[in-house]
Design an enzyme around this catalytic site. Sequence first.
Site, mmCIF file in Angstrom:
data_model
loop_
_atom_site.group_PDB
_atom_site.id
_atom_site.type_symbol
_atom_site.label_atom_id
_atom_site.label_comp_id
_atom_site.label_asym_id
_atom_site.label_seq_id
_atom_site.Cartn_x
_atom_site.Cartn_y
_atom_site.Cartn_z
ATOM 1 N N SER A 16 0.827 -1.208 0.000
ATOM 2 C CA SER A 16 0.000 0.000 0.000
ATOM 3 C C SER A 16 0.864 1.264 0.000
ATOM 4 O O SER A 16 1.528 1.560 -0.989
ATOM 5 C CB SER A 16 -0.952 -0.037 1.200
ATOM 6 O OG SER A 16 -1.881 1.013 1.147
ATOM 7 N N HIS A 34 -8.456 0.284 1.589
ATOM 8 C CA HIS A 34 -8.623 -0.776 0.588
ATOM 9 C C HIS A 34 -9.972 -1.482 0.698
ATOM 10 O O HIS A 34 -10.071 -2.688 0.481
ATOM 11 C CB HIS A 34 -7.476 -1.792 0.679
ATOM 12 C CG HIS A 34 -6.129 -1.163 0.561
ATOM 13 N ND1 HIS A 34 -5.673 -0.592 -0.606
ATOM 14 C CD2 HIS A 34 -5.146 -0.973 1.482
ATOM 15 C CE1 HIS A 34 -4.469 -0.090 -0.406
ATOM 16 N NE2 HIS A 34 -4.125 -0.294 0.847
#
Length: 213
Positions: free
Chosen positions: A89, A197
């Site tokens: 990420s 997410h």
Amino acid sequence: MRAFIFPGQGSQYSGMGRKILSIFPEGREYIKEAENLIGMDISYLLLDAPEEELKDTENTQVSVLSTSFLWFKYLEKNNVRPDFVAGHSLGEYSALLSSGVLSFEESLILVRERARTMKKFYGKIKGGQAAIVRIPVEEVKELVEKFSKEGVVAISGYNSKSQIVVSGEERILKEIAKAVKERKGRFIPLKTSLPFHSPLMKKAEEEFSGFLN
């Protein structure tokens, strides 16, 4: 071959920059440049900020990126270089930085704006993330499918065959936690401030995409 994998949000901790700055004192010059660029007290964040303060996504993202960059420069100075880079990420920005795709200045500006965009949704989204361990992937998928009928929840990361990260509404995560415990698994809340997410971040994604464009 050697690969560097950079961490994302949730890896931060109080005093996270002390060790690297003690063995790589020239790193303070990079931090000073960063502070002048974005107007944040990064030295304080890396050395003295308490964990609760670091949990603020703007502080988290700038701190994790900066610490990752300092470790990379230290290793580079000692002729330890990767053949491949990747990141979890936020760690993707560190990977782009270490590979020369982005400069430190560009990375800081992007990461700070990314965090500021996310912060706009504080209070509007009641959710978070958690790691589920000791339960097979298929069972985690079944739990997510079951509880997604009651609210928003999604698998947000496959860390390994035995560690899956889920993100979603706070109330749904609590129900999944109970189900995991019944199956003798472990449900570990992550040190993140939003359900990253997951579909709940769609508006933040769209807004940040506009900034990038």
